[in-house]
Design a protein around this motif. Sequence first.
Motif: not given
Length: 656
Positions: A315, A317-321, A323, A338-339, A349
């Motif tokens: 969980d 808000d940093g799951a996409d930024a 890993d 991650k990005k 995050y």
Amino acid sequence: MWTPGRMSNAKSWLGLGMSLYFWGLMDLTTTVLSGTPTPPGKLEALLPDKPQSHLRIKRSWVWNQFFVLEEYTGTDPLYVGKLHSDMDRGDGSIKYILSGEGAGVVFTIDDTTGDIHAIQRLDREERAQYTLRAQALDRRTGRPMEPESEFIIKIQDINDNEPKFLDGPYVATVPEMSPVGTSVIQVTATDADDPTYGNSARVVYSILQGQPYFSVDSKTGVIRTALMNMDREAKEYYEVIIQAKDMGGQLGGLAGTTTVNITLSDVNDNPPRFPQKHYQMSVLESAPVSSTVGRVFAKDLDEGINAEMKYTIVDGDGADAFDINTDPNFQVGIITVKKPLSFESKKSYTLKVEGANPHLEMRFLNLGPFQDTTTVHISVEDVDEPPIFEPGFYFVEVPEDVAIGTTIQIISAKDPDVTNNSIRYSIDRSSDPGRFFYVDITTGALMTARPLDREEFSWHNITVLAMEMNNPSQVGSVSVTIKVLDVNDNAPEFPRFYEAFVCENAKAGQLIQTVSAVDQDDPHNGQHFHYSLAPEAANNPNFTVRDNQDNTARILTRRSGFGQQEQSVFYLPILIADSGQPVLSSTGTLTIQVCSCDDDGQVLSCSPEAYMLPVSLSRGALIAILACIFVLLVHIFKTKGIKQHSTQKWTDTKAI
């Protein structure tokens, strides 16, 4: 003692009889009446110091054996037994001789009385029996009074050896949390005493150290768990001492001990736990993708495969930024980028990280969930970044006839930092060595600096730089691809010098040449050429032009009959026009020679002064010429032969 019922056995042993003497330990169940006569001619083995009357003998005795106890520690020789011949009258005339194993060294015999003694300490575990031979001789003559007889002295066991664990100390392993009664290991003790006699070798096992955790089976020596829920994490190693006692464990028995080192092996009975419920980390916004941000660790009291961990982001808000990966060597979770990050876009995050055991044991699931979670806060730190172009790539199309100084594109860059420094633009001159373009230093307006020619350079790839005013080391760049568009600025023309010929006997409308043209321009819809006679030759009476409508044209004769003497060469101007806007045209000249030809149209001569045969003749012409030459040669040879004949005839006449 000798009895009539053992006559057959006595024969095989040559008359030597022996009694069993157990030093008062025999089970005397049979009474031998005194006064029983001794058969003549036999040696008699007598019990020591016992009267012949009312003697009770064990039923199972072997008549040709002596028994003597081992480990005698007295100072005098140990009396074993007596040999006696029925021929011995007690006057000393009989001499007894002992031979065989141990004779004279271990055992001696009184040659007068026949008494046998042991003169060394005997050990049954070293040697259990001795085989000897006895003989009775006439002392005066040395003559045997009895045949030599063989008998055995057996060493009677006493309990003089304690049990020993030959394989000890022992090492064993048992899983923690094993049920009570789980077999751990079996220990075995051996006793060197005689297992067939008494209880000297009957061993009983007991545990001296290791209770209440373990127990031992008194008969088999199997060690088992004795306590429920033994926990490796609480106590892993146990030193258990096992005793083996002979005499069936009775008082007075001998004992030996061994050590059993028992280790509790691990099972997965402990869930992982994060020692921190909150982690605080930071990362530079310039950190590259896959770079490490930080590590988290869920502690597991188990070991080996049972302590293996798998970390996941569940969980936040940093799951996409970000890993997370698991380090298999240290079982830690490594958080990575991650990005690309941007301080200006997002400054922090939050991640919720879970650590879980991938290898579970169903019987321990009731101990709770075998995973734990923690929260990770990641702060993005600002760094001074170079200017960024928007967009990140430019593609520009510009016509080749654009005027010098025309703005063809506005290049835009900005400082991504909060300070938003001023930007200065320039062109990387290595990307524009011909200096066809320049850029305004403040506005980023990209302009032409030299005339463009698509036919020379149809593409330009330049790099525009943007530099921060307050920090010249921060420089960004962007690629600009410029496509030069074609305009109709080149007239079509002949690709080569065209030269043709016309025969003197040509007919009107005869094809003498096909021409084509080229144009350096590249119109969108392709090339379309138009052919016609130039204005100054529009009324040419000799030749005409026919446009084929496929970018080629045919040159045809307009009349018949041409003469080399009249005009040997014609110069025909041909107008070639394209279909561009505006229309461009050029005039090309076709050179036409007048030649003499044969009937098949093959050129014979293209010059009125030429006397040589034409280079190219038809097959008919060549045959005709060769035929004339042949006829001429025949005529010459024939004439020469006639002359020679006439001369010879005249000479002959003169001679007459």
